[in-house]
Design an enzyme around this catalytic site. Structure first.
Site, PDB file in Angstrom:
ATOM      1  N   ASP A 141      56.496 -17.748  42.157  1.00 42.18           N
ATOM      2  CA  ASP A 141      55.685 -18.006  40.970  1.00 42.18           C
ATOM      3  C   ASP A 141      56.591 -18.088  39.750  1.00 42.18           C
ATOM      4  O   ASP A 141      57.730 -17.604  39.764  1.00 42.18           O
ATOM      5  CB  ASP A 141      54.620 -16.929  40.792  1.00 42.18           C
ATOM      6  CG  ASP A 141      55.226 -15.558  40.466  1.00 42.18           C
ATOM      7  OD1 ASP A 141      56.098 -15.121  41.241  1.00 42.18           O
ATOM      8  OD2 ASP A 141      54.839 -14.959  39.456  1.00 42.18           O
TER       9      ASP A 141
ATOM     10  N   GLU B 192      55.135 -12.203  40.842  1.00 44.11           N
ATOM     11  CA  GLU B 192      56.064 -11.313  40.142  1.00 44.11           C
ATOM     12  C   GLU B 192      55.969 -11.498  38.636  1.00 44.11           C
ATOM     13  O   GLU B 192      55.941 -10.506  37.879  1.00 44.11           O
ATOM     14  CB  GLU B 192      57.499 -11.567  40.624  1.00 44.11           C
ATOM     15  CG  GLU B 192      58.499 -10.498  40.177  1.00 44.11           C
ATOM     16  CD  GLU B 192      59.072 -10.717  38.793  1.00 44.11           C
ATOM     17  OE1 GLU B 192      59.605  -9.758  38.205  1.00 44.11           O
ATOM     18  OE2 GLU B 192      58.987 -11.858  38.276  1.00 44.11           O
TER      19      GLU B 192
END
Length: 479
Positions: free
Chosen positions: A113, A179
């Site tokens: 991500d 994250e």
């Protein structure tokens, strides 16, 4: 599970094997960069309000890359439920290969991500269109952390290309999907998949290097304490001409309140926030200005060596504010406003303790009786790496070979809070925090980029580390 042991005395076959892995790693770089470009094109932003389907598409692309290695017993896209909300977390990729003949198992971590792009007008090229300029690959996630993903994939490709299936090292691959958005389901994911993730050595490829040519092992990380503060002084908005000068508006109260958080040097002035006493390498103000973009007329803040301020001392930063914009400004006393405060916590202090110190300070200094509300509190603890293990020595040797210069032990002012979860779940594991970024990567900022030669060296170094752990003497007792 076996603990990694130092390699036995070198021999011609070992040297040939290691040379083969290094050559394969060098040769694998163009394909890794091609795959990195394809990953960068996927806007995998895990923050609320963005398209979750893009994160799922990114996870599927990573899963395909892992399957293409042909070494894993299983490769899956998995999620976990966020305990606090009951919502489903973002998709992660989990792959595992069992160790053989007493060899250790290594867990390779990165995240797929990325941060939101912010103001696209500040980008010199489209954020999700990978673009090469002056030896750097530009794009959101090009450095943080899709390059980490591809360093793992590229290093494993090199191992397979050089050795085929003739290696006994256990390999677990964990590519997280949230994250940047706070890893809300991380702890639950670890608990639910502990057997598939358990390892003797954990490589977290989500940090940086001393510079583009000098590798680093990150040995300390600051923690974080982030929260939303709402300041209220009025029941409703009022005309600033009619009542200004007699009643405080929310901005006046907020400005006075925030000013108490720092002293005249810009150092944090909150009782209860601690700092770590540790030596730091030489780092000049000139280097700080170059790497941070600090203009000549603006002075640095804080006291002590520059790196002690960045690595070992707390910070308090206002990172966002809800208040009428310049375009929508009117002659009005605003009754309340909200802002986000992000604090960095020095290694050695509990993050929740630090948050409570900041909250107590703000409540004690609220001017004019302003009402304060605290919400969305998120805390992550700092981390200090144990550098005494054999895996750290192997990593340093691999980095020195891959980069051609000795690595530096560094602290990082940023935070990777989930490392504390890894330590809690796998207390016997040796944790190595590495990275593919150089100081000019501008992660989280417009024009994020990856220095291509740094990436090449990082990939080669990781491949050499894998070979070292596999060719070392068989481990002894289970960890």
């Amino acid at each position: 599970m076996s603990s990694p042991a130092p390699r036995s005395a070198s021999s011609a076959p070992e040297t040939s094997r290691r040379d083969a892995v290094r050559s394969a790693a060098e040769a694998s770089v163009p394909a890794a960069l091609g795959d990195l470009g394809r990953l960068v094109r996927i806007p995998s932003i895990a923050f609320p309000g963005f398209d979750r389907a893009e994160v799922a598409r990114s996870a599927a692309a990573v899963k395909e890359l892992a399957e293409g290695l042909g070494i894993f017993d299983r490769v899956e896209v998995k999620t976990a439920v966020i305990p606090e909300t009951g919502a489903e977390g973002m998709p992660a990729v989990l792959a595992s290969r069992a160790a053989k003949n007493g060899k250790p198992t290594i867990l390779l971590y990165a995240h797929h991500d990325v941060q939101p792009v912010g103001d696209e007008a500040l980008w010199e090229s489209a954020p999700f269109e990978p673009t090469v300029r002056d030896g750097r690959l530009y794009g959101r996630g090009a450095a943080d952390d899709k390059a980490g993903v591809m360093a793992h994939i590229g290093a494993l490709r090199a191992l397979v290309e050089a050795l085929g299936d003739d290696f006994d090292l256990g390999v677990n691959l964990f590519i997280e999907g949230e994250e940047e958005a706070g890893s809300a389901s991380f702890a639950a994911f670890l608990r639910e998949n502990a057997d598939a993730l358990r390892a003797d050595v954990i490589v977290v490829a989500d940090s940086g290097n001393w510079d583009a040519d000098t590798p680093a092992l990150t040995v300390s990380l600051r923690g974080n304490a982030r929260f939303t503060l709402t300041v209220k002084t009025l029941e409703h908005a009022s005309h600033s001409g009619m009542f200004g000068g007699a009643v405080p508006d929310a901005m006046l109260a907020t400005v006075k309140l925030l000013s108490t958080l720092w002293d005249e040097d810009g150092a944090v002035a909150v009782e209860g926030l601690r700092e770590r006493d540790a030596a730091t390498p030489d780092y000049s103000e000139e280097t700080l200005r170059s790497e941070a973009g600090l203009p000549a007329g603006v002075s640095p803040i804080g006291r002590g060596t520059i790196l002690s301020r960045i690595w070992n001392k707390p910070t308090v930063t206002v990172t966002g504010i809800d208040y009428p914009s310049v375009r929508n400004a009117s002659n009005t006393l605003t009754p309340e406003l909200s802002l986000v405060i992000s604090a960095r916590v020095a290694p050695g202090q509990d993050a929740r303790e630090a948050y409570e110190a900041i909250e107590a300070h703000l409540r004690a200094h609220a001017p004019f009786g302003a009402e304060l509300t605290f919400s969305d509190v998120d805390c992550g603890n700092p981390f200090l790496v144990d550098t005494s293990g054999a895996a750290v020595a192997e990593a340093r040797a691999a980095l020195e070979t891959g980069y051609g210069t000795s690595p530096v032990d560094i602290g990082v002012g940023g935070s990777i809070p989930f490392i504390a979860d890894l330590v809690s779940e796998f207390p016997a594991a040796q944790i190595l925090v590495t990275g593919v970024e150089d100081p000019h990567a501008r992660a989280h900022s417009p024009n994020e980029s990856l220095h291509l030669d740094t990436f090449r060296r990082a990939l080669v170094s990781e491949a050499l580390l894998l070979e070292s752990l596999d060719s070392g003497a068989d481990g002894g007792e289970a960890a």
